[in-house]
Enzyme design. Structure first.
Site, mmCIF file in Angstrom:
data_model
loop_
_atom_site.group_PDB
_atom_site.id
_atom_site.type_symbol
_atom_site.label_atom_id
_atom_site.label_comp_id
_atom_site.label_asym_id
_atom_site.label_seq_id
_atom_site.Cartn_x
_atom_site.Cartn_y
_atom_site.Cartn_z
ATOM 1 C CG HIS A 1 -4.603 -0.234 3.782
ATOM 2 N ND1 HIS A 1 -3.811 -1.036 2.996
ATOM 3 C CD2 HIS A 1 -5.577 0.247 2.977
ATOM 4 C CE1 HIS A 1 -4.303 -1.056 1.766
ATOM 5 N NE2 HIS A 1 -5.368 -0.272 1.727
ATOM 6 C CG ASP B 1 -6.887 -0.414 -1.574
ATOM 7 O OD1 ASP B 1 -7.629 -0.646 -2.545
ATOM 8 O OD2 ASP B 1 -7.022 -0.994 -0.491
ATOM 9 C CB CYS C 1 -0.998 -0.011 1.148
ATOM 10 S SG CYS C 1 -0.284 -0.023 2.816
#
Length: 126
Positions: A73, A92, A20
């Site tokens: 994240h 993502d 990510c």
């Protein structure tokens, strides 16, 4: 969007594979507001915060965690699903075994996204 379909690769930051934070870095590396390659926690601390409650803008980095002390994240915000909606859409690299993709998420503080919660956004170069 050209990265859609690239496989997830832990520590990856190239078109052969992304995690990510590597995806966020690779996208911004192509702009005038590039930042150093770092993990999601450091990206959250190093880029200017979007005040909670302010509308997000395409290109904002959106962060997910169980605490702002342990960001887990990051995604790249691309827009709201509909006008006036609190549901956002991001690009993502979600996890091992998945490819870079579009994901929906709630843009209200602590809206859940999988096992994590939306904890804020930053605006690199903002």
């Amino acid at each position: 969007e050209s990265m859609i379909g690239v496989p997830y690769l832990y520590g990856g930051s190239s078109p052969s594979g992304f995690d990510c934070s590597g995806l966020a870095w690779a996208v911004y590396k192509q702009t005038t507001v590039a930042f150093a390659r770092m993990g999601a926690q450091d990206e959250f601390k190093a880029t200017p915060q979007v005040p909670q409650g302010d509308p997000l803008e395409p290109g904002d980095l959106v962060f997910f965690a169980n605490s702002t002390l342990s960001i887990q994240h990051v995604g790249i915000f691309i827009g709201y699903l509909t006008s006036g909606s609190s549901t956002g859409l991001m690009i993502d690299a979600p996890h091992s075994g998945a490819d870079v993709r579009y994901d929906e998420f709630g843009t209200n503080y602590l809206d859940s996204w999988g096992d994590e919660y939306y904890v804020g956004a930053t605006r690199p170069g903002g």
